[in-house]
Design an enzyme around this catalytic site. Structure first.
Site: not given
Length: 495
Positions: A27, A53, A128-129, A268
């Site tokens: 995210c 996202g 985020n996570g 990535y």
């Protein structure tokens, strides 16, 4: 926890996984404090982070009296480019979130930022996570009377914050995060401050910038570039930064530990033009290709990246090997995700919807295909066949990361171990399955060399690299190492 075919059952509830043969983004979070165009700036920042996202996006702002929230399914540009939407997001401070669901379904009630009224005022959070003890905490909270409105692990943070007996909001937040495990980069908004938090070992990224006199928090530096902000520094692992009218202050509520950021940011997730750890991601990915060429030299005529993720490594491989780089696969950027493909003959055409072979480059040549990772291997298999059908004399597959042998629980949507190709096949079996003439992966030490280190320190690993090594850096309270739950309640929704 029981499993059968991609379905997980926990406490009598059924959780279904879905996904294709790529690693799914995590995210993106963004926030700006004290700017007249806070909502518009936040929308631009989220647009820069869209690669992290694509399922949903949300913005929450504060105008000195009221909080304003807009949360929508779909892309940022489809939802936050209209003047009337931004006009509703009043105020000089705002936070936002790009969502790909790793815990909780893709439903509007899970779209962030999440907001709650507590006795100290309003509190919004973008995360985020992934928390690895969220289910355990959730059960405890519900058993003591809590009512959960979403199926997101982030909501647990709001409940813990609300129940804290501490007086100040920052103390309450610290009290809450001391009870959670896993990975998190948080951007929070209150009546008079913006707060950024990074987990104790810094698995998830968070950076600080400044736009004029306004402070900015973001997942990546590319978002700072998008809005014209100056990069100041990364938020340190375990750090809590508090931004008010008085400026920025730093708190370090955790014992100091060595940082272990997620290695997949380099491989990535981060955009190639972002800076991570003081280096450009693009340069690191090129060096991964250079290391790959050194470790696995190949006699070939052309180097062909699998777009878009394989391009930087393919450039590095070409530079090191002296073999020409060519765009042997053309990607169609205008194809959406095709989750519903009703007929087998249509599904078989799926790879051609996204990729087509440039036969003039491929025909009669020995081709080295470069990609950044292999998950299930189904897409790799189809692309190898695509290149053979275009007339390649030989097809050699080279992967610029090590084999993925273990699932992730920190915000990357990887399958369970039984669905990971490298966890269930030898190198030769994988090569045969893909139909390639040869197959090789970059070594773990090769990744570390590309980032600028001599090798991986097995006694004190410098990165979170469990997908390759099985070395998980935190407790996995909710999981037995099998599958990540996707949904946390029995409520089904449409839309």
């Amino acid at each position: 926890m029981a499993q059968q075919g991609g379905v997980t059952t926990i406490d009598g509830l059924t959780f279904t996984r879905y996904g294709d043969d790529r690693l799914r983004e995590e995210c993106g979070v963004f926030g700006i404090f004290d700017h007249p165009d806070a909502a518009a700036i936040t929308a631009l920042g989220l647009h820069a982070l869209q690669h992290r996202g694509q399922e949903a996006a949300g913005i929450c702002s504060y105008d000195g009296r009221n909080f304003h929230s807009e949360r929508r399914m779909g892309l940022v540009g489809d939802n936050f480019s209209k003047p009337d939407v931004l006009a509703r997001l009043k105020g000089r401070m705002a936070i936002g979130h790009d969502r790909y669901s790793t815990t909780g379904e893709a439903l509007i009630r899970n779209v962030q930022p999440l907001f709650a009224d507590i006795d100290t005022g309003g509190f919004a959070v973008a995360h985020n996570g992934n928390l690895t003890n969220a289910l355990t905490l959730r059960r405890e909270l519900i058993s003591s009377g809590a009512i959960c409105q979403s199926t997101s692990d982030t909501e647990v943070i709001l409940h813990l914050l609300s129940r804290s007996k501490k007086r100040r909001i920052v103390e309450r937040l610290v009290d809450a995060i001391r009870q959670i495990e896993g990975s998190y980069a948080l951007v929070c908004l209150t009546n008079d401050m913006m707060i950024g938090v990074r987990d104790p070992i810094g698995i998830r990224p968070l950076v600080i910038g400044r736009l004029g006199t306004s402070y900015v928090l973001a997942s990546e530096t590319c978002a700072l570039d998008m809005v014209g902000a100056e990069f100041l520094r990364e938020v340190d692992n375990g750090e809590v930064v508090v931004i008010t009218d008085e400026g920025l202050e730093s708190h370090r509520p955790f014992p100091i530990r060595p940082a272990r950021p997620c290695i997949f940011e380099y491989i990535y997730f981060a955009r190639p033009d972002s800076h991570v750890g003081g280096q450009t991601v693009y340069d690191i990915r090129k060096r991964m290709g250079i290391e790959l060429a050194r470790e696995t030299p190949t006699a070939a005529d052309v180097i062909v990246p699998i777009p878009d993720s394989g391009v930087p490594a393919a450039i590095g491989f070409s530079q090191q090997s002296g073999i020409p780089f060519e765009l042997g696969i053309i990607r169609n950027h205008y194809v959406g995700r095709t989750f519903i493909e009703p007929e087998q003959r249509i599904r078989q055409l799926g790879v051609k919807l996204k990729h087509s072979a440039n036969s003039g480059v491929i025909r009669n040549n020995r081709v080295v295909l470069i990609d950044d990772s292999v998950v299930r291997g189904t897409t790799s298999k189809k692309i190898v066949q695509l290149i053979r059908d275009a007339g390649a004399a030989e097809v050699h597959m080279r992967i610029s990361s090590p084999p993925i042998t273990h699932p992730d629980f920190y915000g990357i949507d990887t399958p369970s171990k039984k669905d990971l190709l490298a966890a269930n096949m030898t190198l030769e079996e994988m090569r045969e399955y893909m139909g390639a003439d040869s197959l090789a992966f970059l070594s773990v030490d090769g990744i570390y060399r590309a980032i600028g280190l001599d090798r991986r320190d097995d006694r004190a690993p410098q990165f979170t690299d469990h997908c390759f090594t099985g070395d998980y850096p935190t407790n996995l309270t909710d999981y037995g190492g099998e599958a990540v739950p996707r949904q946390l309640s029995l409520l089904a929704e449409v839309g």
